[in-house]
Design an enzyme around this catalytic site. Structure first.
Site, PDB file in Angstrom:
ATOM      1  N   LEU A  35      46.608  55.621  55.503  1.00 60.61           N
ATOM      2  CA  LEU A  35      45.471  54.796  55.549  1.00 60.61           C
ATOM      3  C   LEU A  35      44.893  54.747  54.136  1.00 60.61           C
ATOM      4  O   LEU A  35      44.183  53.840  53.648  1.00 60.61           O
ATOM      5  CB  LEU A  35      44.341  55.271  56.600  1.00 60.61           C
ATOM      6  CG  LEU A  35      44.655  55.117  58.191  1.00 60.61           C
ATOM      7  CD1 LEU A  35      44.101  55.938  58.770  1.00 60.61           C
ATOM      8  CD2 LEU A  35      44.806  53.830  58.326  1.00 60.61           C
ATOM      9  N   GLY A  36      45.032  55.859  53.684  1.00 68.07           N
ATOM     10  CA  GLY A  36      44.224  55.780  51.752  1.00 68.07           C
ATOM     11  C   GLY A  36      44.348  57.535  51.407  1.00 68.07           C
ATOM     12  O   GLY A  36      44.616  58.208  51.983  1.00 68.07           O
ATOM     13  N   GLY A  38      41.645  60.334  50.116  1.00 69.05           N
ATOM     14  CA  GLY A  38      40.042  60.687  50.183  1.00 69.05           C
ATOM     15  C   GLY A  38      39.948  61.404  49.013  1.00 69.05           C
ATOM     16  O   GLY A  38      40.919  61.791  48.032  1.00 69.05           O
ATOM     17  N   SER A  39      38.546  62.032  48.900  1.00 74.67           N
ATOM     18  CA  SER A  39      38.409  62.887  47.616  1.00 74.67           C
ATOM     19  C   SER A  39      39.138  64.445  47.803  1.00 74.67           C
ATOM     20  O   SER A  39      39.528  64.847  46.661  1.00 74.67           O
ATOM     21  CB  SER A  39      37.019  63.029  47.590  1.00 74.67           C
ATOM     22  OG  SER A  39      36.455  63.170  48.622  1.00 74.67           O
ATOM     23  N   GLY A  41      42.249  64.673  49.989  1.00 72.23           N
ATOM     24  CA  GLY A  41      43.691  64.693  50.217  1.00 72.23           C
ATOM     25  C   GLY A  41      43.924  63.171  50.890  1.00 72.23           C
ATOM     26  O   GLY A  41      43.206  62.342  50.685  1.00 72.23           O
ATOM     27  N   VAL A  43      45.124  60.295  53.888  1.00 74.95           N
ATOM     28  CA  VAL A  43      44.508  60.154  55.246  1.00 74.95           C
ATOM     29  C   VAL A  43      45.682  59.258  55.822  1.00 74.95           C
ATOM     30  O   VAL A  43      46.174  58.381  55.378  1.00 74.95           O
ATOM     31  CB  VAL A  43      43.418  59.553  55.244  1.00 74.95           C
ATOM     32  CG1 VAL A  43      42.654  59.444  56.668  1.00 74.95           C
ATOM     33  CG2 VAL A  43      42.195  60.078  54.343  1.00 74.95           C
ATOM     34  N   LYS A  61      43.839  63.831  58.486  1.00 74.18           N
ATOM     35  CA  LYS A  61      43.347  64.068  57.244  1.00 74.18           C
ATOM     36  C   LYS A  61      44.174  65.460  56.693  1.00 74.18           C
ATOM     37  O   LYS A  61      44.036  66.400  57.126  1.00 74.18           O
ATOM     38  CB  LYS A  61      41.798  64.388  56.966  1.00 74.18           C
ATOM     39  CG  LYS A  61      41.200  63.015  57.062  1.00 74.18           C
ATOM     40  CD  LYS A  61      39.691  63.200  56.700  1.00 74.18           C
ATOM     41  CE  LYS A  61      39.079  61.734  56.936  1.00 74.18           C
ATOM     42  NZ  LYS A  61      37.854  61.926  56.282  1.00 74.18           N
ATOM     43  N   ASP A 158      27.217  64.237  52.614  1.00 79.79           N
ATOM     44  CA  ASP A 158      28.032  63.034  51.877  1.00 79.79           C
ATOM     45  C   ASP A 158      27.890  61.718  52.668  1.00 79.79           C
ATOM     46  O   ASP A 158      28.890  61.093  52.897  1.00 79.79           O
ATOM     47  CB  ASP A 158      29.503  63.749  51.610  1.00 79.79           C
ATOM     48  CG  ASP A 158      30.245  62.645  50.654  1.00 79.79           C
ATOM     49  OD1 ASP A 158      29.532  61.977  50.002  1.00 79.79           O
ATOM     50  OD2 ASP A 158      31.426  62.607  50.562  1.00 79.79           O
TER      51      ASP A 158
HETATM   52  P1  ADP Z   1      36.361  59.913  51.392  1.00 78.38           P
HETATM   53  O1  ADP Z   1      36.720  61.346  50.570  1.00 78.38           O
HETATM   54  O2  ADP Z   1      36.088  59.107  50.270  1.00 78.38           O
HETATM   55  O3  ADP Z   1      35.339  60.327  52.196  1.00 78.38           O
HETATM   56  P2  ADP Z   1      38.337  59.762  53.364  1.00 78.38           P
HETATM   57  O4  ADP Z   1      39.174  61.014  53.262  1.00 78.38           O
HETATM   58  O5  ADP Z   1      37.092  59.990  54.294  1.00 78.38           O
HETATM   59  O6  ADP Z   1      37.728  59.456  51.979  1.00 78.38           O
HETATM   60  O7  ADP Z   1      39.100  58.461  53.783  1.00 78.38           O
HETATM   61  C1  ADP Z   1      40.229  58.119  52.893  1.00 78.38           C
HETATM   62  C2  ADP Z   1      40.525  56.651  53.308  1.00 78.38           C
HETATM   63  O8  ADP Z   1      40.811  56.830  54.920  1.00 78.38           O
HETATM   64  C3  ADP Z   1      39.610  55.575  53.408  1.00 78.38           C
HETATM   65  O9  ADP Z   1      40.164  54.217  52.936  1.00 78.38           O
HETATM   66  C4  ADP Z   1      38.857  55.317  54.710  1.00 78.38           C
HETATM   67  O10 ADP Z   1      38.639  54.060  55.041  1.00 78.38           O
HETATM   68  C5  ADP Z   1      40.247  55.890  55.553  1.00 78.38           C
HETATM   69  N1  ADP Z   1      39.717  56.570  56.847  1.00 78.38           N
HETATM   70  C6  ADP Z   1      38.976  57.695  56.931  1.00 78.38           C
HETATM   71  N2  ADP Z   1      38.871  58.251  57.989  1.00 78.38           N
HETATM   72  C7  ADP Z   1      39.106  57.045  58.894  1.00 78.38           C
HETATM   73  C8  ADP Z   1      39.040  56.820  60.430  1.00 78.38           C
HETATM   74  N3  ADP Z   1      38.496  57.704  61.281  1.00 78.38           N
HETATM   75  N4  ADP Z   1      39.278  55.736  60.788  1.00 78.38           N
HETATM   76  C9  ADP Z   1      40.005  54.560  59.959  1.00 78.38           C
HETATM   77  N5  ADP Z   1      39.923  54.990  58.664  1.00 78.38           N
HETATM   78  C10 ADP Z   1      39.628  55.908  57.945  1.00 78.38           C
HETATM   79 MG    MG Z   2      35.326  60.231  54.224  1.00 77.94          MG
END
Ligand code: ADP
Ligand code: MG
Length: 575
Positions: A35-36, A38-39, A41, A43, A61, A158
């Protein structure tokens, strides 16, 4: 770095090669896609084979923890256990956590609508804004979520648009309590966790993070939903920090009701003790009126849109709204006799909590005023002896410190830091109170009283401690009390492994954006410029020779700031 990269590849490959298709994490999760980042690790969207049908999709995560000490892992697991007990429609459900292949893994609910930051960008790009109705509905949902967590003495630390998710057009707050689980509970940990745009003045000054700091961040989110921009902006990290700490409070454009603007301004009050709690905002007549509108809307929905899927999601929010209104009505009509024991217990607890909050607020205010008075007297006594600038500085520092301490008195002392004690709070929650007899209730009620007394004595002790701090500072020794970033309070609780992970990721991300060579040039220039206290204008001019916009260096600036803070805390530890 990415411990699951291979697995993810394997799953991708699996579409072509069935040999890999059953790659499982913790014997139940299979990765669907990334999904992406995060700060901390990566996801992933995963499928949980042990979940009920229709509820398989979850989020994993993966947090690279490297050599996390065993006690840190145990602590993190304890915290995680507490988080997994929480349940609210406006909070992203935290299911589980475990350690696998050197990574700390968290499993949460999946929100298919993505995050609010993404939604805002999407709207912005197509020149759209959210309707006022939509903003208010979302804002109230967020207030419910924050109130639920604050009631349980859990801070977010946060809150930002990126941590708010959409599911069936309802908002859910993600990562509630996670920062403490990962970073520890000290002020420095908060600085490391928080995103500068949403950080409160007291958090930036290491003067203690409390529930009101979350309220500040929520105010920033309200502003962003209305204006599609951050509430406090700047072309570099320090200019954002300065705006937050010293700048004017932003207000909403005229198209929004002045009453909503007043709510925003109160949330962005620089003095945390003057910011309202989430429960108080929900009681403001203007918001309460909006709440009733939502209730009406939900009532109509349930009749009209029975077949729609999202009703299932909306139902808990509707219940929460209804329960609140129900209780209010009951209170107003003094129909206590008509209540079930459970409702009566709830009402009693609500009243006790309200009383307590009022008392605390009053105490904080009295202490604050008393202190300002004392400082004024001190100033007039010592005016001729001291350099005005130094005194001004001292006044500011002492007053600032006291403001925050007042806020700490207000709520922070009630937040148990020890997971075992925190557990007691959960056991004491309304949801867990039995439907049983009046006797049982009375036993519970008396326990609540003794807890309250205990809290009172804590507060007194804290007040005494504050007195002594303030008396020492007003002895006229000429010592300037600096809330020095070099010696943050409680730095020992910082999980330095996680802090280093965060720094590493920030560096990687900045290199990714600027390229290694430019990054190095910007990094070494900024380091030197900050040490020499170069002017913002000078910095901007020099940076724009290296990059097209000075704001591209925001992350490098923040990285330098964090590195400095971490170094300072480490040198303190060695002393
Ligand atoms: P951050 O460290 O910026 O808070 P996250 O680890 O929460 O980042 O999220 C990283 C990526 O994963 C983002 O693009 C976020 O939109 C996506 N994401 C995180 N949690 C969820 C979730 N529960 N459902 C859908 N997408 C998520
Ligand atoms: Mg987050």
């Amino acid at each position: 770095m990415l411990k699951f990269q291979e697995t993810a590849k394997c799953v991708t490959v699996a579409r072509f090669n069935s040999a890999c298709s059953d790659a499982m994490i913790a014997r139940r999760y299979t990765i669907q896609r990334k999904l992406g980042n995060g700060s901390f690790g990566s996801v992933y969207l995963v499928s949980d084979r042990k979940a009920k049908q229709g509820e398989e999709l979850k989020v994993l995560k993966e947090i690279s923890v490297g050599d996390l000490k065993p006690n840190e892992t145990v602590e993190a697991n304890l915290e995680a256990q507490l988080l997994s007990k929480l349940d609210h429609p406006a909070i992203v459900k935290f299911y589980a956590s475990f350690v696998e292949r050197d990574s700390f893994c968290i499993i949460t609910e999946y929100c298919e609508g993505g995050d609010l930051d993404f939604k805002i960008q999407e709207y912005k790009e197509s020149g759209k804004i959210f309707t006022q109705r939509q903003i208010i509905d979302w804002f109230i949902q967020l207030l419910f979520g924050v109130n639920y967590m604050h009631d349980r003495r859990i801070l977010h630390r946060d809150l930002k648009a990126k941590n708010i998710f959409l599911k069936n057009n309802l908002l859910k707050i993600g990562d509630f309590g996670v920062s403490r689980l990962l970073m520890g509970s000290c002020d420095l940990a908060t600085t490391f966790t928080g995103t500068p745009y949403y950080m409160s003045p007291e958090a930036l000054k290491h003067q203690g993070y409390n529930t009101k700091s979350d309220i500040w961040s929520l105010g920033c989110i309200l502003y962003e939903m209305c204006c599609m921009n951050h509430a406090f902006t700047g072309h570099n990290f320090l200019s954002v920090v300065l705006k937050i700490v010293e700048g004017d409070t932003p207000s909403l454009p005229d198209r929004y009701p002045s009453k909503l603007n007043a709510v925003l301004c109160s949330m962005l009050n620089k003095n945390p003790s003057l910011r309202p709690a989430a429960a108080e905002i929900l009681k403001i007549p203007y918001i309460d009126e909006q709440l009733k509108n939502i209730q009406y809307k939900f009532t109509n929905m349930t009749v009209k849109d029975k077949a729609l899927n999202w009703r299932k999601e909306a139902a808990p929010i509707f219940d929460a709204v209804q329960r609140k209104v129900h209780l209010q009505t009951l209170q107003e009509l003094s129909e206590v006799q008509k209540m079930t024991p459970r409702e009566r217990m709830r009402l009693r607890k609500l009243n006790a909590a309200d009383e307590k909050a009022k008392k605390l607020k009053q105490l904080a205010e009295e202490k604050y005023q008393e202190n300002i008075k004392r400082m004024r007297e001190f100033r007039s006594r010592n005016f001729q002896q001291l350099n005005v600038n130094v005194l001004h500085d001292m006044m500011n520092q002492v007053e600032m410190r006291h403001q925050v301490n007042s806020a700490c008195l207000n709520l922070q002392t009630m937040i148990p830091e020890d997971p075992a004690i925190a557990e007691e709070y959960y056991n004491d929650e309304f949801e867990s109170c039995s439907e049983g007899s009046e006797e049982e209730e009375d036993v519970e009620a008396s326990q609540t009283v003794s807890k309250t007394n205990h809290q009172d004595s804590d507060i007194e002790a804290m007040a005494k401690y504050l007195e002594s701090v303030l008396n020492n500072s007003s002895l006229g020794s000429g010592t300037v009390i600096r809330v020095s970033p070099g010696a943050p309070q409680g730095f020992r609780a910082l999980n330095s492994t996680m802090a280093e992970t965060k720094l590493k990721r920030m560096r990687e991300s900045a290199i990714g954006k600027l390229g290694a060579e430019v990054f190095e040039a910007v990094y070494s220039y900024l380091k030197q410029a900050r040490q020499q206290n170069a002017s913002e204008e000078e910095i901007r001019r020099r940076l724009e020779k290296l990059v097209s916009r000075a704001s591209d260096c925001f992350e490098v600036d923040q990285l330098l700031y964090f590195e400095e803070q971490l170094q300072a805390s480490e040198s303190c530890l060695q002393l």
